[in-house]
Design a protein around this motif. Sequence first.
Motif, PDB file in Angstrom:
ATOM      1  N   LEU A 154       1.237  -1.745  -0.106  1.00 17.59           N
ATOM      2  CA  LEU A 154      -0.058  -0.497  -0.006  1.00 17.59           C
ATOM      3  C   LEU A 154       0.993   1.276   0.288  1.00 17.59           C
ATOM      4  N   ASP A 155       1.962   1.110   0.312  1.00 15.31           N
ATOM      5  CA  ASP A 155       2.784   2.195   0.525  1.00 15.31           C
ATOM      6  C   ASP A 155       3.316   2.548  -0.884  1.00 15.31           C
ATOM      7  N   ASP A 156       3.734   1.810  -1.436  1.00 11.31           N
ATOM      8  CA  ASP A 156       4.307   2.133  -2.687  1.00 11.31           C
ATOM      9  C   ASP A 156       3.102   2.640  -2.926  1.00 11.31           C
ATOM     10  N   TYR A 157       1.733   1.331  -3.717  1.00 16.53           N
ATOM     11  CA  TYR A 157       0.471   2.306  -4.389  1.00 16.53           C
ATOM     12  C   TYR A 157       0.743   3.397  -4.236  1.00 16.53           C
ATOM     13  N   ILE A 158       0.877   4.264  -2.544  1.00 19.73           N
ATOM     14  CA  ILE A 158       0.522   6.338  -2.741  1.00 19.73           C
ATOM     15  C   ILE A 158       2.157   6.104  -3.467  1.00 19.73           C
ATOM     16  N   ASP A 159       3.208   5.665  -2.952  1.00 23.31           N
ATOM     17  CA  ASP A 159       3.928   6.760  -4.193  1.00 23.31           C
ATOM     18  C   ASP A 159       3.759   6.643  -5.515  1.00 23.31           C
ATOM     19  N   TYR A 160       3.707   5.547  -5.919  1.00 23.71           N
ATOM     20  CA  TYR A 160       3.275   5.483  -7.700  1.00 23.71           C
ATOM     21  C   TYR A 160       1.669   6.984  -7.901  1.00 23.71           C
ATOM     22  N   VAL A 161       1.019   6.727  -6.897  1.00 22.34           N
ATOM     23  CA  VAL A 161       0.268   7.676  -6.857  1.00 22.34           C
ATOM     24  C   VAL A 161       0.329   8.926  -7.105  1.00 22.34           C
ATOM     25  N   ILE A 162       1.407   9.275  -5.987  1.00 20.13           N
ATOM     26  CA  ILE A 162       2.100  10.694  -5.911  1.00 20.13           C
ATOM     27  C   ILE A 162       2.613  11.270  -6.857  1.00 20.13           C
ATOM     28  N   GLU A 163       3.855  10.144  -7.409  1.00 20.25           N
ATOM     29  CA  GLU A 163       4.367  10.267  -8.937  1.00 20.25           C
ATOM     30  C   GLU A 163       3.470  10.549 -10.298  1.00 20.25           C
ATOM     31  N   PHE A 164       2.147  10.184  -9.827  1.00 21.16           N
ATOM     32  CA  PHE A 164       1.236  10.432 -10.796  1.00 21.16           C
ATOM     33  C   PHE A 164       0.484  11.646 -10.833  1.00 21.16           C
ATOM     34  N   ILE A 165       0.287  11.889 -10.187  1.00 24.58           N
ATOM     35  CA  ILE A 165      -0.224  13.381 -10.088  1.00 24.58           C
ATOM     36  C   ILE A 165       1.122  13.850 -10.106  1.00 24.58           C
ATOM     37  N   ARG A 166       2.752  14.718  -9.981  1.00 27.02           N
ATOM     38  CA  ARG A 166       3.107  15.395  -9.409  1.00 27.02           C
ATOM     39  C   ARG A 166       3.565  15.350 -11.082  1.00 27.02           C
ATOM     40  N   TYR A 167       3.240  14.352 -12.476  1.00 27.51           N
ATOM     41  CA  TYR A 167       3.592  14.618 -13.224  1.00 27.51           C
ATOM     42  C   TYR A 167       3.026  15.836 -14.178  1.00 27.51           C
ATOM     43  N   PHE A 168       1.406  16.099 -13.369  1.00 28.20           N
ATOM     44  CA  PHE A 168       0.735  17.345 -14.500  1.00 28.20           C
ATOM     45  C   PHE A 168       1.158  18.636 -13.271  1.00 28.20           C
ATOM     46  N   GLN A 169       2.085  18.505 -12.565  1.00 23.20           N
ATOM     47  CA  GLN A 169       2.706  19.803 -11.879  1.00 23.20           C
ATOM     48  C   GLN A 169       0.923  20.041 -11.345  1.00 23.20           C
ATOM     49  N   GLY A 170      -0.015  20.079 -10.736  1.00 21.14           N
ATOM     50  CA  GLY A 170      -0.265  20.829 -10.716  1.00 21.14           C
ATOM     51  C   GLY A 170      -2.112  21.062 -11.756  1.00 21.14           C
ATOM     52  N   ASP A 171      -1.911  20.657 -12.647  1.00 25.62           N
ATOM     53  CA  ASP A 171      -2.959  20.835 -13.536  1.00 25.62           C
ATOM     54  C   ASP A 171      -3.283  19.622 -13.646  1.00 25.62           C
ATOM     55  N   VAL A 172      -3.827  19.370 -13.207  1.00 29.54           N
ATOM     56  CA  VAL A 172      -5.202  18.073 -12.735  1.00 29.54           C
ATOM     57  C   VAL A 172      -6.191  18.150 -12.128  1.00 29.54           C
ATOM     58  N   HIS A 173      -7.015  17.242 -12.536  1.00 33.58           N
ATOM     59  CA  HIS A 173      -8.216  16.981 -11.493  1.00 33.58           C
ATOM     60  C   HIS A 173      -8.302  14.797 -11.169  1.00 33.58           C
ATOM     61  N   VAL A 174      -8.484  15.032  -9.971  1.00 37.60           N
ATOM     62  CA  VAL A 174      -7.954  13.072  -9.548  1.00 37.60           C
ATOM     63  C   VAL A 174      -8.765  12.605  -9.163  1.00 37.60           C
ATOM     64  N   MET A 175     -10.502  11.164 -10.506  1.00 42.11           N
ATOM     65  CA  MET A 175     -10.780  10.824 -10.058  1.00 42.11           C
ATOM     66  C   MET A 175     -10.699   9.859  -9.439  1.00 42.11           C
ATOM     67  N   ALA A 176     -10.306   9.205  -8.157  1.00 42.97           N
ATOM     68  CA  ALA A 176     -10.655   7.973  -7.345  1.00 42.97           C
ATOM     69  C   ALA A 176     -12.219   6.871  -7.467  1.00 42.97           C
ATOM     70  N   VAL A 177     -12.171   5.804  -7.789  1.00 45.73           N
ATOM     71  CA  VAL A 177     -13.409   5.068  -8.124  1.00 45.73           C
ATOM     72  C   VAL A 177     -13.208   3.830  -6.831  1.00 45.73           C
ATOM     73  N   CYS A 178     -13.516   3.696  -6.429  1.00 44.63           N
ATOM     74  CA  CYS A 178     -13.984   2.169  -5.603  1.00 44.63           C
ATOM     75  C   CYS A 178     -12.797   2.856  -4.351  1.00 44.63           C
ATOM     76  N   GLN A 179     -12.278   1.415  -4.715  1.00 47.85           N
ATOM     77  CA  GLN A 179     -10.754   1.352  -3.764  1.00 47.85           C
ATOM     78  C   GLN A 179      -9.549   2.430  -3.774  1.00 47.85           C
ATOM     79  N   PRO A 180      -9.105   2.751  -4.985  1.00 45.92           N
ATOM     80  CA  PRO A 180      -7.929   4.183  -4.722  1.00 45.92           C
ATOM     81  C   PRO A 180      -8.324   5.394  -3.742  1.00 45.92           C
ATOM     82  N   THR A 181      -9.773   5.471  -3.839  1.00 51.91           N
ATOM     83  CA  THR A 181     -10.157   6.743  -2.844  1.00 51.91           C
ATOM     84  C   THR A 181      -9.219   6.734  -1.498  1.00 51.91           C
ATOM     85  N   VAL A 182      -9.365   5.597  -1.016  1.00 52.78           N
ATOM     86  CA  VAL A 182      -7.756   5.879   0.402  1.00 52.78           C
ATOM     87  C   VAL A 182      -6.599   5.947   0.410  1.00 52.78           C
ATOM     88  N   PRO A 183      -6.414   5.158  -0.815  1.00 60.89           N
ATOM     89  CA  PRO A 183      -4.521   5.963  -1.734  1.00 60.89           C
ATOM     90  C   PRO A 183      -4.365   7.667  -2.169  1.00 60.89           C
TER      91      PRO A 183
END
Length: 423
Positions: A154-183
């Motif tokens: 789960l820690d690695d999962y959160i790391d992945y999420v952070i890396e993907f979000i940072r790719y957009f440098q703040g210009d993005v909206h994130v939609m989490a469906v079901c299980q990924p709402t927590v990470p």
Amino acid sequence: MLYHLYELNQAALSPARAAAEAYRLLFRNPLNPASHTPLGRGAAAALELFERTTRRYREPAWDIRTTDVDGLEVAVRPRRIIAKPFCNLVYFERDIPLARRRKDSKLLIMAPMAGHFPTLLRGTVRDMLPHHEVYITEWRDARRVPRSAGSFDLDDYIDYVIEFIRYFQGDVHVMAVCQPTVPVFAAVSLLEAERDRSAPRSMILMAGPIDARENPTAVNRFADGRSLEWFERNVITQVPWPHKGMMRHVYPGFLQLSGFMGMNLDRHITAHRELFHNLIRGDGDSADKHREFYDEFLAVMDLTAEYYLQTIHTVFLRYALPKGEMVHRNRRVEPEAVRRVALMTVEGEKDDISGNGQTFAAHNLCTNLPSSMRQHHLQPGAGHYGVFNGSRFRAEIVPKINSFIAANQRRRGLLARSFGRKS
């Protein structure tokens, strides 16, 4: 041993499955006089049911080739942006003519890593493409990831999420469906605690277990009634040869599928009985709808054991996030740090997987987020899958999400500039 027995069973059934498919084609051939008789149609239908119920379903393709943008049909091409051992970030590139291009908001859809392949959200992607630049996480089947790639929890999962979000440098909206709402909620909280300018403009949390204590469902009660050791002892096994992930400990897809089917067994038995009768009657449209749904529903992937067990322990046994006790790599997750990321939650009135209130709980945790940056929608008549797929989603939920994103696309202004990005 359990996985090996499953593979042995698949191998043993292969000749019978091949013979069933060959005879099915024979009985359906219009040149065969038997194909025009009730007996022939019944035999073909029975053989198809045998082949389908014993088949191992492969990962489906996205199969999204066009979309409509302002009345113009344009081609769509999935393109891999980031490749990681356990996940790819995929961009659905729209071939819009230069003269018709517009600056659409970027939408990052976090697909569940909970058994089914990300293509389960094909309808979600298709319905969002006319309005946004759509990206999605494409999680990989753990049995196809060699052990040399390391572990994934789960820690690695959160790391992945952070890396993907940072790719957009703040210009993005994130939609989490079901299980990924927590990470996703945890990742955004961590970015906000760091005052990181790459935090998304908004997050949309849909039908997920932010607080699984609220209105518990059969899924929650099943998990709550067992210890972590029970799960490790009964559902964790090793990937056998000849898969690339040989010897990796996983929660196998075929066990997950047994759970999915067991939750609504009567409904699935009825659906297959109707398929049999539709094949005999020659109702091809109804049979095709059945095949389309079950080709997706019966395709499942393995999850790494460490990710599955850590998720069970953190989300469903300890309720660490709503209790303020969730930790990511020795840092406490602080939902109260969320101040700049707008929050929308979506729930289904008849959701039997994530009960009403479980996703809404995110609002209670974001104690410092202004009320003007919050929104909640409870969809009448919708079950779990209806929250992100189908006619109700398309007609009633999508417009609300689009309005929410539009309202927060130009937001942040001076507040965003007041924060420096931490390295």
